[in-house]
Write a protein that holds these residues in place. Structure first.
Motif, PDB file in Angstrom:
ATOM      1  N   LEU A  57      16.412   8.774  -4.151  1.00 41.54           N
ATOM      2  CA  LEU A  57      15.758   8.284  -2.938  1.00 41.54           C
ATOM      3  C   LEU A  57      16.217   9.080  -1.720  1.00 41.54           C
ATOM      4  O   LEU A  57      15.418   9.396  -0.828  1.00 41.54           O
ATOM      5  N   GLY A  58      17.479   9.399  -1.671  1.00 39.98           N
ATOM      6  CA  GLY A  58      17.969  10.201  -0.554  1.00 39.98           C
ATOM      7  C   GLY A  58      17.265  11.539  -0.480  1.00 39.98           C
ATOM      8  O   GLY A  58      16.893  12.008   0.614  1.00 39.98           O
ATOM      9  N   ALA A  59      17.068  12.171  -1.645  1.00 36.71           N
ATOM     10  CA  ALA A  59      16.360  13.454  -1.660  1.00 36.71           C
ATOM     11  C   ALA A  59      14.911  13.282  -1.196  1.00 36.71           C
ATOM     12  O   ALA A  59      14.373  14.117  -0.439  1.00 36.71           O
ATOM     13  N   LYS A 103       0.814  -1.213   0.000  1.00 33.83           N
ATOM     14  CA  LYS A 103       0.000   0.000   0.000  1.00 33.83           C
ATOM     15  C   LYS A 103       0.852   1.269   0.000  1.00 33.83           C
ATOM     16  O   LYS A 103       0.323   2.367  -0.176  1.00 33.83           O
ATOM     17  N   ASP A 104       2.144   1.132   0.241  1.00 27.79           N
ATOM     18  CA  ASP A 104       3.072   2.267   0.231  1.00 27.79           C
ATOM     19  C   ASP A 104       3.952   2.121  -1.011  1.00 27.79           C
ATOM     20  O   ASP A 104       4.909   1.345  -1.026  1.00 27.79           O
ATOM     21  N   ALA A 105       3.640   2.870  -2.063  1.00 25.64           N
ATOM     22  CA  ALA A 105       4.327   2.711  -3.345  1.00 25.64           C
ATOM     23  C   ALA A 105       5.820   3.002  -3.226  1.00 25.64           C
ATOM     24  O   ALA A 105       6.657   2.318  -3.841  1.00 25.64           O
ATOM     25  N   LEU A 106       6.190   4.027  -2.447  1.00 28.11           N
ATOM     26  CA  LEU A 106       7.602   4.400  -2.322  1.00 28.11           C
ATOM     27  C   LEU A 106       8.415   3.274  -1.696  1.00 28.11           C
ATOM     28  O   LEU A 106       9.474   2.884  -2.207  1.00 28.11           O
ATOM     29  N   VAL A 107       7.917   2.725  -0.590  1.00 28.01           N
ATOM     30  CA  VAL A 107       8.644   1.666   0.109  1.00 28.01           C
ATOM     31  C   VAL A 107       8.706   0.412  -0.748  1.00 28.01           C
ATOM     32  O   VAL A 107       9.765  -0.217  -0.900  1.00 28.01           O
ATOM     33  N   GLU A 108       7.584   0.042  -1.349  1.00 29.92           N
ATOM     34  CA  GLU A 108       7.552  -1.189  -2.144  1.00 29.92           C
ATOM     35  C   GLU A 108       8.502  -1.098  -3.341  1.00 29.92           C
ATOM     36  O   GLU A 108       9.282  -2.024  -3.608  1.00 29.92           O
ATOM     37  N   LEU A 143      10.603  13.470   3.094  1.00 32.28           N
ATOM     38  CA  LEU A 143       9.729  12.706   3.989  1.00 32.28           C
ATOM     39  C   LEU A 143       9.966  13.075   5.445  1.00 32.28           C
ATOM     40  O   LEU A 143       9.029  13.149   6.248  1.00 32.28           O
ATOM     41  N   ALA A 144      11.206  13.277   5.782  1.00 30.78           N
ATOM     42  CA  ALA A 144      11.518  13.668   7.160  1.00 30.78           C
ATOM     43  C   ALA A 144      10.885  15.020   7.479  1.00 30.78           C
ATOM     44  O   ALA A 144      10.331  15.230   8.566  1.00 30.78           O
ATOM     45  N   VAL A 145      10.936  15.946   6.518  1.00 32.01           N
ATOM     46  CA  VAL A 145      10.310  17.259   6.724  1.00 32.01           C
ATOM     47  C   VAL A 145       8.790  17.108   6.870  1.00 32.01           C
ATOM     48  O   VAL A 145       8.163  17.700   7.763  1.00 32.01           O
ATOM     49  N   ASP A 146       8.188  16.301   5.992  1.00 36.46           N
ATOM     50  CA  ASP A 146       6.735  16.100   6.048  1.00 36.46           C
ATOM     51  C   ASP A 146       6.313  15.422   7.347  1.00 36.46           C
ATOM     52  O   ASP A 146       5.266  15.753   7.927  1.00 36.46           O
TER      53      ASP A 146
END
Length: 741
Positions: free
Chosen positions: A176-178, A28-33, A183-186
């Motif tokens: 991905l690092g960017a 369900k998490d496209a980025l992680v998958e 993601l950390a900011v969000d």
């Protein structure tokens, strides 16, 4: 090193499989998958490169060095052993040659010869030994360096492949690092928002009274997932202990369901919400209870608070109304596609499913005069019916009828429910025109306007309640209506005392008691004529008095009376015997008690009179309007007794289905089964014994309130079909005097 390397590759492969599983769980998490799948593929490539490296090591070092050790060094060792052996022999020959005495010429020659031979062998072996040493030294230099060179090239290839693989992955990893930085900011922003919302909720909660409700009160009939409302409720079990269990309930897909655990399949409480009602329950000890009642069962539920109870009741009611609209539209579309109806009852050779399906019921009932429009508002093509009134209704009016209660109106769908044949015939005997002539007789006089299809629901509710509950539009009987006894004296051609002593009555009484020799049996097809003259005379006399006429032929009574001069109960009593359903409906509209007892005729009830009249439909009409199937007359005989005595197989089947007590005995101590056995009526004996066996089976298995065995249900369904559509098939009771028990 190679074995350890292979274990390393195996551990790496297990780790890579774990990463792949984690990617699947994160679908369900496209980025992680996407990233985990990409990394696991890269790791798999590296494992493949490692396996190639260790395979090359196996070939370049292990295989070559093992050949060097097993072959070349073995030859060297063998040559060395031979050289050492020959050297020792040469030393022994020298010692022996030195020790020989000069005067022993023979020994001197022998020692000299041995020494010479040994020196020759030593020189030959020594040359071989030196050769093996030189060969071994040469191979040692070349084989080791060659193996190591191959091993280093394998590493060079391995690292080049890894470098190329990760060079391609480099830009992807930078992107991905960017994204992770963003993601950390969000995440930090979301955390601040949640903390702010939490603080706001706490402030609002401090200003409001806590109700104790932990379930969402809102319901949404248009929810995307189809769930109108869900939450925890206590459910009372149907076992003997009436225990209460907390279950997760939901209203979805026009059904009320619950789950014991989250992963359990839902258990359906109400399969179709349109066929149920919901009401408050204040007559039990527990608070906040409400009941959902369907045609087959009821479910007692308890909410956690009054607010929740009101919310659940409102949600169920709203779902019922929504289901009416949705299913009504679907039924209309299906009906437009279906073939036109012939309007006639289907023959007994057709299958039971076809005889009972809703589409057939709709076509037959709508053919009756007035039934093509709603009885109360006039909306065309009604799909619902009130089975005890014998009328057709639209969806909205049927909902209003349902709210009146089953003692006023029993609502059933013409397209969704199964219809028993006797119920279909009942509907065909009455109809909207007949009932409206009774219940709307004074409509114009009182100046009330009948609702139209587009009228407001409140207007329809008020009208229907006034029409059927208060009966404001029914033509009242004259105030000078005489008592039952007086009316009987006025209208009967002979007094009751004369009637009691008349020949037909005496003969009939004798037959019922089993005293008289002639045996008379009446069924839906008519009287079975006996062979001797006395039986023929008795049967013709009974027929002349209109006691046992076949169903379908309206009986012309030999006794004329004015229904307006009769007590409503007596009116119902007479009409039941004459198989006149419109008159029976009129008597009920005038307030007749359906279980009225005629004290002048052995305390017989209208239902017993309907049995004597020989009509299956008349009995069904009385039962649908609340007639008690177990009320007995002065002789201890109930409707089941009378139907058995008269041989009415269809009525016996009907009464057994409606819960008649077949263990009751009359004043002679006979139950219906013993009467049927004495009369040698195989059909009735079969039905009674089957019903008794089914009853015993349900009691032994603890299935109280359940219909019982499927075979039993099928047999009774067959008898019902035959009694309604082919009664002549049940008219097979022929018995001579010699066959009497």
């Amino acid at each position: 090193m190679i074995d350890t390397g292979k274990a390393f590759c195996l551990a790496n492969k297990q780790f890579m499989n774990g990463i792949r599983d984690l990617a699947q769980y994160s679908c369900k998490d496209a980025l992680v998958e996407a990233n985990l799948s990409k990394f696991s593929d890269t790791l798999q490539e590296m494992i493949n490169y490692h396996n190639i490296l260790f395979d090359q090591t196996q070939r370049s070092i292990k295989a070559q060095l093992q050949t060097f050790v097993k072959e070349d060094i073995k030859k060297f060792k063998d040559a060395k052993k031979q050289f050492e052996k020959v050297s020792e022999e040469k030393e022994n020959a020298l010692v022996k040659n030195a020790q020989v005495q000069r005067n022993k010429q023979h020994e001197v020659e022998e020692a000299t010869n041995i020494l010479t031979a040994t020196r020759k062998c030593f020189r030959h072996i020594a040359l071989d030994y030196v050769l093996q040493i030189n060969v071994l030294q040469s191979k040692r230099r070349s084989e080791i360096l060659k193996s190591m060179l191959s091993f280093m090239y394998a590493h060079l290839t391995f690292f080049h492949q890894g470098y190329d693989l990760f060079s391609e992955l480099g830009p992807y990893m930078k992107d991905l690092g960017a994204q992770l930085d963003q993601l950390a900011v969000d995440a930090a922003k979301e955390k601040r928002d949640m903390e702010q919302k939490h603080s706001t909720i706490q402030q609002k909660a401090a200003l409001q009274d806590y109700s104790g409700d932990d379930t969402k009160l809102e319901y949404n009939v248009d929810a995307a997932n189809g769930i109108v409302m869900e939450g925890y409720l206590f459910k009372r079990a149907s076992n003997a202990f009436k225990t209460w269990n907390r279950r997760w309930f939901s209203i979805q897909n026009n059904q009320l369901v619950y789950q014991k655990k989250f992963k359990d399949n839902p258990t359906v409480v109400v399969e179709d919400l349109r066929l149920c009602t919901v009401k408050h329950c204040e007559d039990i000890e527990r608070r906040f209870c409400f009941e959902v009642v369907s045609p087959t069962k009821s479910c007692m539920l308890q909410a956690d608070s009054e607010k929740l109870r009101q919310a659940w009741i409102k949600a169920v009611q709203t779902s019922i109304a929504t289901a009416y609209r949705e299913k009504g539209d679907e039924s209309e579309k299906q009906e437009k596609k279906s073939s036109p109806s012939t309007g006639s009852l289907e023959s007994g050779s057709e299958t039971k499913e076809k005889l009972l399906k809703g589409e057939s019921a709709l076509q037959r009932v709508q053919c009756i005069p007035g039934n093509a429009a709603c009885c109360d508002c006039g909306l065309a093509d009604p799909r619902w019916a009130s089975i005890n009134l014998g009328i057709t209704l639209c969806i909205e009016c049927s909902g209003i009828h349902r709210s009146l209660g089953v003692h006023f109106s029993k609502v059933r769908s013409l397209t969704l429910d199964s219809w028993e044949p006797e119920l279909l015939k009942l509907m065909c005997e009455l109809g909207n025109d007949v009932i409206n002539r009774i219940y709307e007789a004074k409509l114009e006089k009182v100046g009330v306007k009948k609702p139209q299809p587009g009228s407001q629901r409140q207007e329809k509710e008020a009208y229907i309640k006034a029409k059927y509950v208060e009966r404001k539009f029914v033509e009242k009987q004259p105030a000078a209506a005489v008592s039952p006894l007086e009316s009987r004296t006025k209208v009967l051609p002979q007094s009751q005392e004369e009637k009691r002593h008349s020949a037909p009555e005496k003969s009939l009484l004798a037959v019922e008691q089993g005293v008289a020799s002639p045996r008379v049996r009446s069924s839906d097809s008519g009287i079975q004529q006996s062979v001797d003259d006395s039986r023929e005379h008795l049967a013709s006399t009974i027929s002349a008095n209109s006691l046992y006429e076949p169903e379908g032929e309206k009986q012309e009574s030999s006794v004329f009376y004015d229904s307006r001069q009769l007590n409503p109960g007596l009116h119902l009593y007479r009409a039941a015997f004459e198989k006149n359903l419109p008159d029976m409906a009129e008597a009920l509209a005038h307030g007749a008690e359906v279980n009225w007892v005629n004290m002048e005729e052995n305390k017989a009830t209208p239902l017993i009179q309907a049995v004597r009249g020989g009509s299956l439909v008349t009995c069904e009409f009385l039962l649908q309007n609340g007639a008690n199937v177990n009320i007995r007359d002065m002789k201890g005989r109930g409707p089941l007794h009378h139907a058995t005595v008269l041989g009415h197989t269809g009525q016996v089947c009907l009464f057994l289905k409606r819960g008649a007590n077949q263990h009751a005995t009359d004043e002679d101590g006979k139950d219906p089964l013993s009467i049927a056995v004495e009369a040698a009526n195989a059909d009735i004996v079969t039905l009674l014994r089957l019903a008794r066996m089914n009853e015993e089976m349900r009691e032994s298995e603890g299935l109280y309130g359940q219909p019982g065995d499927e075979i039993y249900q099928d047999i009774f369904r067959d008898f019902s079909q035959m009694a309604s559509n082919n009664p002549e098939k049940l008219n097979r009771f022929q018995q001579s005097d010699s066959q009497k028990p």
